[in-house]
Design an enzyme around this catalytic site. Structure first.
Site, PDB file in Angstrom:
ATOM      1  CB  SER A 210      40.157  36.082  42.572  1.00 55.50           C
ATOM      2  OG  SER A 210      41.493  35.844  42.205  1.00 55.50           O
TER       3      SER A 210
ATOM      4  CE  LYS B  91      42.011  37.100  38.401  1.00 54.12           C
ATOM      5  NZ  LYS B  91      41.217  37.271  39.578  1.00 54.12           N
TER       6      LYS B  91
END
Length: 194
Positions: free
Chosen positions: A65, A101
């Site tokens: 990700s 993230k």
């Protein structure tokens, strides 16, 4: 024992006894010195490990990700901090799993994402050179979104596959969940771009 065997036994002189005593004393001092060095190094190593564990955790990246900046298997160094800004990469716990993230919005920011995946914060489109392909991705939240107090809006760089604050499953991440900010790639060596 015969008389000949008794005559062959040689009694050391006082000088020889004193010399042997000095040699043994010196060996004891060397062992004591070496034990002191080993003890000091052990305490130092334990202190370093404790500091790294508490203040600068080393983590291994799993998943894709955060590609292309962070790839599967990269080792990263993080720093415990409560001060995050837009563009920082942070690690936080979700369901006992550490996720990495990028911070997009801080408390009080208004985040918006259009259908093409352009992200704007407080009315300004973000320059995101770390994103290879913009995408709205998996999103079930309504935009524009106001980032609540003590929370952060986070997204993965690989927008097509990342599950992040665009999903109500994760939502905005509370400061208490955040483990720290990524400050360095240890392996392969390099800086983390923002």
């Amino acid at each position: 024992m015969s008389k000949q065997q008794i005559e062959r036994i040689r009694v050391p002189s006082i000088e020889e006894v004193e010399g042997e005593k000095k040699r043994l004393d010196k060996r004891g001092e060397q062992r004591h010195f070496l034990a002191g060095i080993i003890g000091t190094l052990t305490v130092f190593a334990a202190a370093v490990v404790l500091c790294v564990t508490l203040f600068f955790p080393v983590l291994q990246v799993t998943g894709d990700s955060m590609e292309p900046v962070l790839r599967e298997g990269n080792l990263i160094l993080t720093r415990k901090t409560d001060h995050l800004k837009t563009g920082d990469i942070c690690g936080f716990y979700y369901n006992n799993e550490l996720l990495l993230k990028r911070v997009i919005g801080v408390p009080g920011d208004m985040v918006d994402i259009d259908a093409e995946g352009n992200v704007s914060v407080n009315g300004q489109i973000l320059n995101e050179p770390y994103v290879l392909q913009k995408a709205l991705g998996k999103s079930d939240v309504s935009f524009p979104l106001l980032v609540p107090e003590d929370c952060y809006f986070v997204m993965g760089d690989n927008r097509e596959v990342s599950i992040d604050s665009r999903s109500s499953i994760i939502g905005c991440v509370n400061l208490e969940q955040i483990e720290g900010k990524v400050i360095l790639k240890l392996w392969p060596p390099g800086r983390v771009s923002s």
